[in-house]
Structures are given as structure tokens and as C-alpha cells.
Write a protein that holds these residues in place. Structure first.
Motif, mmCIF file in Angstrom:
data_model
loop_
_atom_site.group_PDB
_atom_site.id
_atom_site.type_symbol
_atom_site.label_atom_id
_atom_site.label_comp_id
_atom_site.label_asym_id
_atom_site.label_seq_id
_atom_site.Cartn_x
_atom_site.Cartn_y
_atom_site.Cartn_z
ATOM 1 N N SER A 1 -55.055 -31.578 -42.966
ATOM 2 C CA SER A 1 -55.486 -31.057 -44.274
ATOM 3 C C SER A 1 -56.981 -31.260 -44.485
ATOM 4 N N LYS A 2 -57.505 -32.396 -44.020
ATOM 5 C CA LYS A 2 -58.943 -32.639 -44.138
ATOM 6 C C LYS A 2 -59.732 -31.677 -43.267
ATOM 7 N N ALA A 3 -59.219 -31.393 -42.064
ATOM 8 C CA ALA A 3 -59.902 -30.452 -41.170
ATOM 9 C C ALA A 3 -59.959 -29.062 -41.790
ATOM 10 N N ILE A 4 -58.875 -28.645 -42.424
ATOM 11 C CA ILE A 4 -58.856 -27.332 -43.072
ATOM 12 C C ILE A 4 -59.812 -27.299 -44.249
ATOM 13 N N SER A 5 -59.895 -28.393 -45.004
ATOM 14 C CA SER A 5 -60.752 -28.420 -46.191
ATOM 15 C C SER A 5 -62.232 -28.304 -45.848
ATOM 16 N N VAL A 6 -62.616 -28.714 -44.639
ATOM 17 C CA VAL A 6 -64.024 -28.612 -44.225
ATOM 18 C C VAL A 6 -64.226 -27.479 -43.218
ATOM 19 N N ASN A 7 -63.212 -26.590 -43.111
ATOM 20 C CA ASN A 7 -63.288 -25.402 -42.244
ATOM 21 C C ASN A 7 -63.453 -25.738 -40.761
ATOM 22 N N HIS B 1 -61.656 -25.278 -38.087
ATOM 23 C CA HIS B 1 -60.469 -24.551 -37.661
ATOM 24 C C HIS B 1 -59.982 -24.947 -36.270
ATOM 25 N N PRO B 2 -60.844 -25.173 -35.298
ATOM 26 C CA PRO B 2 -60.337 -25.580 -33.967
ATOM 27 C C PRO B 2 -59.519 -26.870 -34.017
ATOM 28 N N LEU B 3 -60.012 -27.875 -34.748
ATOM 29 C CA LEU B 3 -59.272 -29.121 -34.860
ATOM 30 C C LEU B 3 -57.971 -28.911 -35.610
ATOM 31 N N ALA B 4 -58.012 -28.115 -36.679
ATOM 32 C CA ALA B 4 -56.810 -27.863 -37.465
ATOM 33 C C ALA B 4 -55.733 -27.196 -36.613
ATOM 34 N N LYS B 5 -56.116 -26.215 -35.811
ATOM 35 C CA LYS B 5 -55.139 -25.521 -34.953
ATOM 36 C C LYS B 5 -54.546 -26.479 -33.922
ATOM 37 N N GLU B 6 -55.376 -27.346 -33.378
ATOM 38 C CA GLU B 6 -54.897 -28.316 -32.401
ATOM 39 C C GLU B 6 -53.899 -29.282 -33.034
ATOM 40 N N LEU B 7 -54.191 -29.733 -34.266
ATOM 41 C CA LEU B 7 -53.292 -30.657 -34.962
ATOM 42 C C LEU B 7 -51.988 -29.978 -35.359
ATOM 43 N N ILE B 8 -52.065 -28.720 -35.782
ATOM 44 C CA ILE B 8 -50.845 -27.984 -36.136
ATOM 45 C C ILE B 8 -49.926 -27.869 -34.929
ATOM 46 N N SER B 9 -50.501 -27.564 -33.785
ATOM 47 C CA SER B 9 -49.708 -27.476 -32.553
ATOM 48 C C SER B 9 -49.079 -28.821 -32.210
ATOM 49 N N GLU B 10 -49.807 -29.888 -32.425
ATOM 50 C CA GLU B 10 -49.292 -31.222 -32.127
ATOM 51 C C GLU B 10 -48.168 -31.607 -33.089
ATOM 52 N N ILE B 11 -48.342 -31.308 -34.380
ATOM 53 C CA ILE B 11 -47.332 -31.667 -35.379
ATOM 54 C C ILE B 11 -46.027 -30.938 -35.109
ATOM 55 N N ARG B 12 -46.112 -29.710 -34.675
ATOM 56 C CA ARG B 12 -44.893 -28.923 -34.440
ATOM 57 C C ARG B 12 -44.018 -29.551 -33.349
ATOM 58 N N LYS B 13 -44.607 -30.322 -32.452
ATOM 59 C CA LYS B 13 -43.813 -30.973 -31.404
ATOM 60 C C LYS B 13 -42.849 -32.000 -31.987
ATOM 61 N N TYR B 14 -43.207 -32.563 -33.138
ATOM 62 C CA TYR B 14 -42.440 -33.658 -33.716
ATOM 63 C C TYR B 14 -41.766 -33.261 -35.037
ATOM 64 N N SER B 15 -41.612 -31.958 -35.294
ATOM 65 C CA SER B 15 -41.002 -31.506 -36.543
ATOM 66 C C SER B 15 -39.783 -30.648 -36.249
ATOM 67 N N SER B 16 -38.847 -30.674 -37.190
ATOM 68 C CA SER B 16 -37.614 -29.893 -37.041
ATOM 69 C C SER B 16 -36.935 -29.776 -38.388
ATOM 70 N N PRO B 17 -36.368 -28.608 -38.730
ATOM 71 C CA PRO B 17 -35.638 -28.481 -39.996
ATOM 72 C C PRO B 17 -34.274 -29.160 -39.976
ATOM 73 N N HIS B 18 -33.847 -29.686 -38.795
ATOM 74 C CA HIS B 18 -32.537 -30.309 -38.662
ATOM 75 C C HIS B 18 -32.627 -31.798 -38.305
ATOM 76 N N GLY B 19 -33.830 -32.361 -38.259
ATOM 77 C CA GLY B 19 -33.991 -33.747 -37.851
ATOM 78 C C GLY B 19 -33.864 -34.718 -39.001
ATOM 79 N N ASP B 20 -34.544 -35.867 -38.876
ATOM 80 C CA ASP B 20 -34.533 -36.821 -39.979
ATOM 81 C C ASP B 20 -35.488 -36.327 -41.066
#
Length: 494
Positions: free
Chosen positions: A126-132, A134-153
Motif C-alpha cells: 500500500s505504501k508503494a502504491i501511494s508513492v507511485n 509501481h514496479p515494487l507494488a507489482k512485485e509485492l502483489i505477485s508475492e502476496i498471491r502466493k500466500y492467499s486463498s479464498p478457502h484458507g485460514d
């Protein structure tokens, strides 16, 4: 310190359960297509309500969920809670068995995954997006998706939706994702099942209904002949069947209940569809309990409704209710009179015997995105953790609650700015200050209502739910985070 959020470490738990414990309910339908397109241009509903929907007005499932019936439903809900708690306990034991496996403990990739702090990744993104950045934000989004799931905890589920909000803000696809989450096609029967399951998991709705209905009953007597209830935001009308049922034990004849609903127009060609159906349902319940009832609805933005539009009679006891949904009123700080202030000033002009307000306690109204994101993350962490502690992970209604009821508001706070941000919850203390400025006076919490709510929560719900009171507010929370505030006010003598 009880008002300070306690999020915990927010570390990933890789266990998930995709079993489905939802149930299919049958419903009867009534058809009436006598609807005129010209009706959409009329704000106030006629006395004879026209129904043009295939959804049921009332059936046995509505009665089971919405009526008290000697508190029998509480016993059934308690049994359902025990069944679900056993299911969750069995699942937890399976996860612990996996964790105790020596081979799994020695697996390097497992050790890496279980130590990922998704909360920190989300905040950094969120901080990366707020300061524009974008490369870091895209990298973090890709990383977060590895550990997220609509069926997990709960943390995986929360991360799954929050990262969608961050990506929508980054790519400019906010409207697309928001409309996918808003439950536009959810029938009232489906909504009833979700409402029931949420009531089983959380005391929030049960407390809301009891607090509002009992407060109204406390402010009328057997000598009262006419009661005018002005209700801002109808919430499917699920509160009112139990209210009418109370009059089965009323001494003498029930008073005539006149109800005026103020509801914003629905999008599309049928802006009055919801209030028409709800009006028919309330008429049906009032008639079945022999309560004289008159129903009208004004379809308009709340702040545009003047006192004169309500046609208040001198011989009526006037009661105003606003049960949640006040966070949808816009609040642009640049205006001297925001819609929220206009709304409260109008209530003071009405001079009701009592004003009942239930506020969603969310500090998500900051104009500064990083602050607003952290507040939303903290607030919805409590909701997701609460559901994870009380409903199985494969429960269908839980998935709907998370996706279609919690997340639209969160995504709106994350991905939108300016007038497009329609969800603006603020804390009960902010609402308290607003009401004082508007010339309203707080009333103390009724001791009996407080005692009943505490007993209800302690007897039937998870031990982490807490009930407190503060400066005229009855507060309901989870693990130190206050989720809802219940309060009553009156107009000051000026």
C-alpha cells in the motif's frame, strides 16, 4: 486499552478445508407483474403496494429465522454452533497432526511459508502504491498471491481480497472488481440463509434486533394509541417480524404502528423494488399478530428528506431508527454541511421521543490512503478472524459473507477516492461528537438491556466476544476491537 485493536502476528496457516456445509432451502413464490415504469419517477410509495417479483413474501423459513417463537430458535442455533465447533475442532486436529510430522517440520519450504508475515507485505504494498512505486507494488502483489486463498485460514482469505483491492487501485480496475463483489443477484431467500448463518456465528445481528425493538417497546405504553417509526435504511426488514410478535403478550390492544421507511433508490429501472417487497412482508407479519399497521416509503437520499415530507401528526409518538448503514452517507470535509450533518440536523428537527442509532465502528474515513488502508486491514482482520473461529472454512454462507458483504466495503475503502468512495465508516466516538454538534443529547444505556445482552452473548457465543458500555454507548466487540456501537439520543431543548 480495551478499545485498542489487537491483530496478532497475522502469520500464515496453510491448512484449509473446502468442504461445503451449506444447505438448500425451498421457498414458495408469488407472482405479480402489474408494475408501471412510471412508478420509478415517484418518490413516495402508494398505500397499495404493487409487487413485481418472483421472490417469496413469507414462508416457514422466514418464520423460523425472524420470529422468536418462545426462544426456540436460540436452542436450535446453539445446537448448530456445537456441530460446527466440533467440525472445526476435528479439522484443527488434522492440521496439528500434519504439523507434528517430522518430515514436514524438516521441509525447508514449509519453514519459509509458515513464517511469512502477510500483513507486513500488504502494508508495504500500500505504501508503494501511494508513492507511485509501481514496479515494487507489482512485485509485492505477485508475492502476496502466493500466500492467499479464498478457502484458507482467515489471514489467507483476507489477503486474497485485500490484494485484489490493491491491484485494482494500481491498474485502475476499481469499478470492475467492486461490481463483481456487490451481491446484485442475491435473492431474499439466499440472503435469509446468509443472515441466519451470520447470526449463528456472531451476536451482532441478534443484539441489534433486541436493542432496537426493546428500546422502542420501552418508550411506548399500553396507553399509547399511535406510534410513528421513521426508519432510515430498511436492511431487508428482518428486524420487524420479531417486533410485531412482541405484541402477542401486550396488555390490551396494540397501538397503531405507522412506519415511514427512507431508503436510497436501487440502481436500474426499478428503484423501489426492495421497499415494495419489504412493505408487503411487514404488512403480512403485522396482520398475523393483529397489529394495526400503515406503511409508507420515501425513496430518496437521506439528506434530501425534509421534516415536512414525513407528515408527522401531533398525536403520534415519534421514534427514529438508523440501524447501521449510516456509514454510506458521504462526508466530504470541505463542505460546511456534509450529508451526515444534514441527516443529524433533520433528526433534531423531528424531535423524536427517542433516536436509536447503531453504528459500524470503523475508523476508515481518513482521506490519506496509507492510514485508511491500515485501518481497514485492522478492522476486517477482526471480522475474518471472528468468522474463522465460529464457522467451518468450507461453509457456503461464510464464503458469501466474506466475499459479498465484508469485502465490497473494504475494496471501496482501498481502491476508490473522492465521491466514488461510498463506504465511509467512522468510530462511535466520532459519531458521538457529530450528534452533540447537531443538538442531540445522549441517553444512558438501559441497565436491563445491557444485562440481557451480556447474558445472551456469554451464554451462546464465543468467549472472545465482549460487551461494554462507554458514555451512553453499548459496545460489542471481538478480542478488544469494537465492531458495533448501540446508542439512544433525544433532541436538546433549544
Amino acid at each position: 486499552m480495551k478499545f485498542v485493536p489487537n491483530i496478532g502476528e497475522f502469520f500464515i496457516n496453510l491448512g484449509s478445508d473446502r468442504s461445503n456445509s451449506g444447505r438448500n432451502w425451498q421457498s414458495r413464490t408469488k407472482r405479480n407483474h402489474n408494475y408501471s415504469d412510471l412508478d420509478q419517477f415517484v418518490g413516495r410509495l402508494p398505500k397499495q403496494i404493487v409487487v413485481y417479483t418472483d421472490e417469496p413474501i413469507r414462508n416457514e423459513n422466514f418464520d423460523k429465522v425472524l420470529l422468536l417463537k418462545g426462544q426456540k430458535y436460540i436452542e436450535e442455533d446453539s445446537m448448530l454452533r456445537k456441530i460446527m465447533q466440533k467440525e472445526m475442532t476435528d479439522h484443527s486436529r488434522q492440521i496439528q497432526a500434519k504439523l507434528s510430522n517430522n518430515k514436514m517440520k524438516q521441509d525447508k519450504s514449509w519453514r519459509i511459508l509458515e513464517s511469512v508475515d502477510v500483513r507486513s507485505l500488504l502494508i508495504t504494498c500500500s505504501k508503494a502504491i501511494s508513492v507511485n512505486n509501481h514496479p515494487l507494488a507489482k512485485e509485492l502483489i505477485s508475492e502476496i498471491r502466493k500466500y492467499s486463498s479464498p478457502h484458507g485460514d482467515w489471514s489467507q482469505r483476507l489477503a486474497y481480497y485485500f490484494v485484489d483491492g490493491l491491484e485494482a487501485r494500481l491498474t485502475g480496475t476499481s469499478n470492475e472488481i467492486y461490481h463483481k463483489l456487490v451481491p446484485q443477484n442475491l435473492t431474499v431467500t439466499e440472503f435469509l440463509k446468509v443472515y441466519h448463518m451470520y447470526r449463528v456465528a456472531s451476536p451482532c445481528r441478534g443484539t441489534l434486533v433486541y436493542f432496537a425493538n426493546q428500546t422502542i417497546l420501552n418508550n411506548i405504553s399500553k396507553q399509547t394509541e399511535k406510534v410513528h417509526i421513521i426508519n432510515y435504511g430498511i436492511m431487508k426488514g428482518f428486524q420487524w417480524p420479531a417486533f410485531f410478535e412482541h405484541f402477542t403478550t401486550w396488555e390490551g390492544f396494540p397501538p397503531k404502528i405507522r412506519m415511514t421507511i427512507i431508503e436510497v433508490p436501487e440502481p436500474g429501472l426499478c428503484p423501489r423494488r426492495k421497499v415494495e417487497l419489504i412493505g408487503r412482508r411487514m404488512e403480512d407479519y403485522a396482520k398475523s399478530f393483529n397489529v394495526p399497521f400503515e406503511y409508507e416509503a420515501i425513496v430518496s437520499e437521506w439528506q434530501n428528506v425534509e421534516v415536512e415530507d414525513l407528515k408527522i401528526a401531533n398525536d403520534e409518538v415519534v421514534i427514529v431508527t438508523c440501524l447501521v448503514h449510516s456509514e454510506k452517507l458521504s462526508d466530504e470535509a470541505v463542505h460546511a454541511n456534509s450529508p451526515r450533518d444534514i441527516f443529524l440536523n433533520n433528526i433534531r428537527k423531528i424531535k423524536p421521543r427517542i433516536f436509536i442509532h447503531v453504528a459500524f465502528n470503523g475508523p476508515n474515513n481518513s482521506p490519506y490512503f496509507p492510514h485508511r488502508f491500515r485501518a481497514a486491514l485492522s478492522l476486517y482482520s477482526s471480522f475474518f478472524e471472528m468468522l474463522d473461529s465460529n464457522l467451518p472454512r468450507g461453509n457456503l454462507e461464510r464464503l458469501i459473507i466474506e466475499k459479498h458483504f465484508l469485502m465490497p466495503a473494504a475494496i471501496n475503502a482501498i481502491a476508490f477516492e473522492g465521491p466514488n468512495r461510498v463506504e465511509r465508516p467512522e468510530t462511535y466516538r466520532h459519531w458521538h461528537a457529530r450528534k452533540l454538534r447537531a443538538g442531540l443529547v445522549p441517553l444512558p444505556v438501559d441497565p436491563k438491556i445491557k444485562k440481557d445482552v451480556i447474558n445472551f452473548v456469554q451464554e451462546h457465543y464465543h468467549k472472545e466476544f465482549v460487551v461494554e458500555d462507554d458514555n451512553g454507548w453499548l459496545l460489542l466487540g471481538w478480542k478488544g476491537r469494537i465492531l458495533y456501537g448501540f446508542t439512544t439520543w433525544k433532541a436538546s431543548e433549544m
